[in-house]
Enzyme design. Structure first.
Site, PDB file in Angstrom:
ATOM      1  N   GLY A 231      -1.401   3.532  17.473  1.00 24.26           N
ATOM      2  CA  GLY A 231      -1.019   2.190  17.927  1.00 24.26           C
ATOM      3  C   GLY A 231      -0.697   1.147  17.001  1.00 24.26           C
ATOM      4  O   GLY A 231      -0.767   1.598  15.818  1.00 24.26           O
ATOM      5  N   HIS A 251      -3.204  -7.266   2.645  1.00 25.76           N
ATOM      6  CA  HIS A 251      -2.385  -7.606   1.529  1.00 25.76           C
ATOM      7  C   HIS A 251      -0.909  -7.281   1.860  1.00 25.76           C
ATOM      8  O   HIS A 251       0.029  -7.576   1.046  1.00 25.76           O
ATOM      9  CB  HIS A 251      -2.774  -6.996   0.195  1.00 25.76           C
ATOM     10  CG  HIS A 251      -2.443  -5.505   0.017  1.00 25.76           C
ATOM     11  ND1 HIS A 251      -2.427  -4.930  -1.385  1.00 25.76           N
ATOM     12  CD2 HIS A 251      -2.186  -4.603   0.666  1.00 25.76           C
ATOM     13  CE1 HIS A 251      -2.254  -3.679  -1.399  1.00 25.76           C
ATOM     14  NE2 HIS A 251      -1.928  -3.528   0.009  1.00 25.76           N
TER      15      HIS A 251
END
Length: 342
Positions: A231, A251
């Site tokens: 998902g 990040h």
């Protein structure tokens, strides 16, 4: 005895040229990694013609690259035109402990090289180089290129292999009942944690094209304690977990994107739950650090991604209903950044 004069410092133009020649170093490493040169070598010197024959390379050209890399300690030359692996070169082997072969390959992939052609545009506009080059973000590009996506995932596995032991050595996972590794790639970090904590249940969660290629051996010995779900972490995260972990995911994204992910986790967390972010933390030291280098990769390759300071992580958590609890350093550049419900 005659004192030898101290070696004079290089003049600034030569220092700058040394920095600029980083291009030749990166692409040479990427090229020999892609050919699998190190896989045909060991600590005993072999003629370059023999190595070239095994990897399908042009021996005179391979010699020139290996000669340069030997000057930097990747290979050792001797006798002439014969090369052996050094401990540094050993990590270019596919199955070596701490291997970075696929990381080196990734740095030479088309999606990376084309993105860096646009670094001046990134500096002008704040956009990313991948979108400039392809008109879509890195994840859309990789989804259309299965081979390059596989190299990318293997590179991430290389990265995780180096950090996994360091993470499990310093962080106590024993009080967690069910841990979801969100954006967990091929699951190497989660598998390492499960093996160290035999009562822990785990869920590996990533995009469908990623989890479809998880090696069957990754979770050997963890049968009955691991689930795999596919998902988008912008839409949902797994249910029934008291801890969520992400390694080198936050990040990749802007603050706005990160708040979406973190709020989904916060909504699912019990009162005693936690979120674990495994990433580098930018410090205030003036010298070069891995975090500062990786931050430029995020600037060019992602839409709004960046390496963050501890203060920036704290602000991100606070805007997502969480509180920065502690930052746990490891023996590697990566830290375990722990957040709890605010």
């Amino acid at each position: 005895m005659t004192d030898r004069p101290a070696q004079a410092a290089l003049p600034p133009p030569l220092v700058m040229m040394q920095l600029l020649f980083g291009k030749q170093l990166t692409y040479s490493l990427s090229g020999v990694a892609r050919l699998g040169v190190a896989d045909q070598m060991d600590g005993t010197a072999k003629p370059v013609e023999e190595i070239a024959g095994k990897v399908g390379a042009h021996a005179p050209s391979l010699y020139r690259v290996m000669r340069m890399l030997a000057s930097l300690g990747v290979f050792k030359e001797g006798p002439p035109r014969s090369f052996a692996l050094t401990p540094v070169g050993e990590v270019l082997k596919t199955d070596a402990p701490g291997s970075v072969r696929y990381m080196a390959m990734m740095f030479g992939e088309e999606f990376s090289t084309r993105a860096y052609e646009h670094i001046a545009d990134c500096l002008r506009t704040g956009g990313d180089g991948v979108t400039e080059a392809y008109g879509k973000d890195i994840w859309a590009v990789l989804a259309e290129r299965p081979e390059q996506c596989e190299t990318f995932q293997r590179a991430m596995t290389n990265s995780t292999a180096g950090a996994a032991d360091a993470i499990v050595e310093v962080y106590d996972f024993s009080s967690i009942e069910r841990l979801a590794d969100v954006g967990g790639g091929h699951g190497l970090l989660l598998a390492s944690i499960l093996r160290r904590n035999p009562k822990l249940q785990g869920v590996l969660y990533d995009r469908p094209e990623v989890v479809a290629s998880v090696p069957k051996t990754t979770f050997a010995g963890c049968e009955g304690r691991i689930g795999i779900e596919a998902g988008s972490f912008f839409e949902r995260v797994p249910d029934g977990c008291d801890a969520y972990m992400m390694k080198h995911i936050i990040h990749d994204w802007s603050d706005e994107h990160c708040r979406t992910i973190l709020r989904l986790m916060r909504d699912k967390l019990p009162k005693n739950g936690r979120v674990l972010i495994c990433e580098m933390v930018v410090g205030d030291e003036p010298g070069p650090t891995p975090a500062k280098m990786l931050d430029i990769e995020m600037l060019v390759m992602t839409v709004g991604g960046r390496e963050r300071t501890a203060e920036e992580f704290g602000a991100l958590f606070a805007a997502s209903g969480l509180r920065l609890n502690r930052v746990v350093p490891t023996a590697r550049p990566v830290c375990v950044i722990e957040a709890v419900p605010a």
